[in-house]
Design a protein around this motif. Structure first.
Motif, PDB file in Angstrom:
ATOM      1  N   THR A  98       0.910  -1.182   0.150  1.00  0.00           N
ATOM      2  CA  THR A  98      -0.019   0.147   0.081  1.00  0.00           C
ATOM      3  C   THR A  98       0.865   1.432   0.193  1.00  0.00           C
ATOM      4  N   ILE A  99       0.295   2.316  -0.825  1.00  0.00           N
ATOM      5  CA  ILE A  99       0.987   3.579  -0.725  1.00  0.00           C
ATOM      6  C   ILE A  99       0.175   4.556  -0.307  1.00  0.00           C
ATOM      7  N   LYS A 100       0.579   5.456   0.477  1.00  0.00           N
ATOM      8  CA  LYS A 100      -0.236   6.517   1.211  1.00  0.00           C
ATOM      9  C   LYS A 100      -0.097   7.845   0.502  1.00  0.00           C
ATOM     10  N   GLU A 101      -1.057   8.456   0.104  1.00  0.00           N
ATOM     11  CA  GLU A 101      -1.281  10.011  -0.422  1.00  0.00           C
ATOM     12  C   GLU A 101      -0.536  11.059   0.335  1.00  0.00           C
ATOM     13  N   ASN A 102       0.096  11.842  -0.027  1.00  0.00           N
ATOM     14  CA  ASN A 102       1.053  12.762   0.609  1.00  0.00           C
ATOM     15  C   ASN A 102       1.960  12.428   1.632  1.00  0.00           C
ATOM     16  N   TYR A 113       1.812  12.446  -4.278  1.00  0.00           N
ATOM     17  CA  TYR A 113       1.148  13.441  -4.494  1.00  0.00           C
ATOM     18  C   TYR A 113       0.564  13.673  -5.739  1.00  0.00           C
ATOM     19  N   TYR A 114      -0.499  14.419  -6.131  1.00  0.00           N
ATOM     20  CA  TYR A 114      -0.677  14.741  -7.368  1.00  0.00           C
ATOM     21  C   TYR A 114      -0.222  16.302  -7.639  1.00  0.00           C
ATOM     22  N   ASN A 115       0.216  16.157  -8.878  1.00  0.00           N
ATOM     23  CA  ASN A 115       0.861  17.458  -9.297  1.00  0.00           C
ATOM     24  C   ASN A 115      -0.419  18.403  -9.843  1.00  0.00           C
ATOM     25  N   GLY A 116      -0.328  19.531 -10.296  1.00  0.00           N
ATOM     26  CA  GLY A 116      -1.153  20.378 -11.001  1.00  0.00           C
ATOM     27  C   GLY A 116      -1.860  19.827 -12.330  1.00  0.00           C
ATOM     28  N   GLN A 117      -1.074  19.087 -12.835  1.00  0.00           N
ATOM     29  CA  GLN A 117      -1.825  18.500 -13.999  1.00  0.00           C
ATOM     30  C   GLN A 117      -2.632  17.284 -13.773  1.00  0.00           C
ATOM     31  N   GLY A 118      -2.522  16.783 -12.486  1.00  0.00           N
ATOM     32  CA  GLY A 118      -3.133  15.693 -12.077  1.00  0.00           C
ATOM     33  C   GLY A 118      -2.537  14.377 -11.938  1.00  0.00           C
ATOM     34  N   TYR A 119      -1.096  14.381 -12.349  1.00  0.00           N
ATOM     35  CA  TYR A 119      -0.368  13.393 -12.324  1.00  0.00           C
ATOM     36  C   TYR A 119       0.152  12.862 -10.952  1.00  0.00           C
ATOM     37  N   VAL A 145       2.758  11.869  -8.365  1.00  0.00           N
ATOM     38  CA  VAL A 145       4.390  12.067  -8.503  1.00  0.00           C
ATOM     39  C   VAL A 145       4.933  11.384  -7.096  1.00  0.00           C
ATOM     40  N   PHE A 146       5.890  10.601  -7.213  1.00  0.00           N
ATOM     41  CA  PHE A 146       6.218   9.727  -6.171  1.00  0.00           C
ATOM     42  C   PHE A 146       7.447  10.605  -5.334  1.00  0.00           C
ATOM     43  N   THR A 147       7.302  10.457  -3.978  1.00  0.00           N
ATOM     44  CA  THR A 147       8.155  11.135  -3.146  1.00  0.00           C
ATOM     45  C   THR A 147       9.565  10.434  -2.826  1.00  0.00           C
ATOM     46  N   GLU A 148      10.391  11.447  -2.200  1.00  0.00           N
ATOM     47  CA  GLU A 148      11.658  10.546  -1.967  1.00  0.00           C
ATOM     48  C   GLU A 148      11.654   9.471  -1.048  1.00  0.00           C
ATOM     49  N   LYS A 149      10.851   9.735  -0.184  1.00  0.00           N
ATOM     50  CA  LYS A 149      10.364   8.560   0.948  1.00  0.00           C
ATOM     51  C   LYS A 149      10.124   7.295   0.189  1.00  0.00           C
ATOM     52  N   PHE A 150       9.099   7.382  -0.693  1.00  0.00           N
ATOM     53  CA  PHE A 150       8.658   6.242  -1.560  1.00  0.00           C
ATOM     54  C   PHE A 150       9.767   5.494  -2.232  1.00  0.00           C
ATOM     55  N   HIS A 151      10.627   6.006  -2.831  1.00  0.00           N
ATOM     56  CA  HIS A 151      11.715   5.696  -3.605  1.00  0.00           C
ATOM     57  C   HIS A 151      12.641   4.943  -2.703  1.00  0.00           C
ATOM     58  N   LEU A 152      12.991   5.640  -1.768  1.00  0.00           N
ATOM     59  CA  LEU A 152      13.831   5.090  -0.356  1.00  0.00           C
ATOM     60  C   LEU A 152      13.010   3.490  -0.079  1.00  0.00           C
TER      61      LEU A 152
END
Length: 59
Positions: free
Chosen positions: A5-9, A13-19, A21-28
């Protein structure tokens, strides 16, 4: 990743275009670089040069 499971914020997060975007924490948490040129890549991968340009961060 140990959890599926992944958690929003926290992990993305969603960028201005609605895509999504994975955070640094997710990548780690994922534990490796996918070499896609991600905006928050903690591994320092530069897609233009196909090289790692900064040292890898640890959790």
């Amino acid at each position: 990743m140990s959890e599926n499971t992944i958690k929003e914020n926290e992990d993305f997060y969603y960028n201005g275009q609605g895509y999504k975007v994975f955070t640094e924490k997710f990548h780690l948490k994922r534990g490796y670089c996918c070499k896609s040129g991600c905006k928050h890549c903690p591994y320092g991968y530069d897609k233009k040069t196909d090289r790692f340009i900064k040292p890898i961060k640890k959790i």
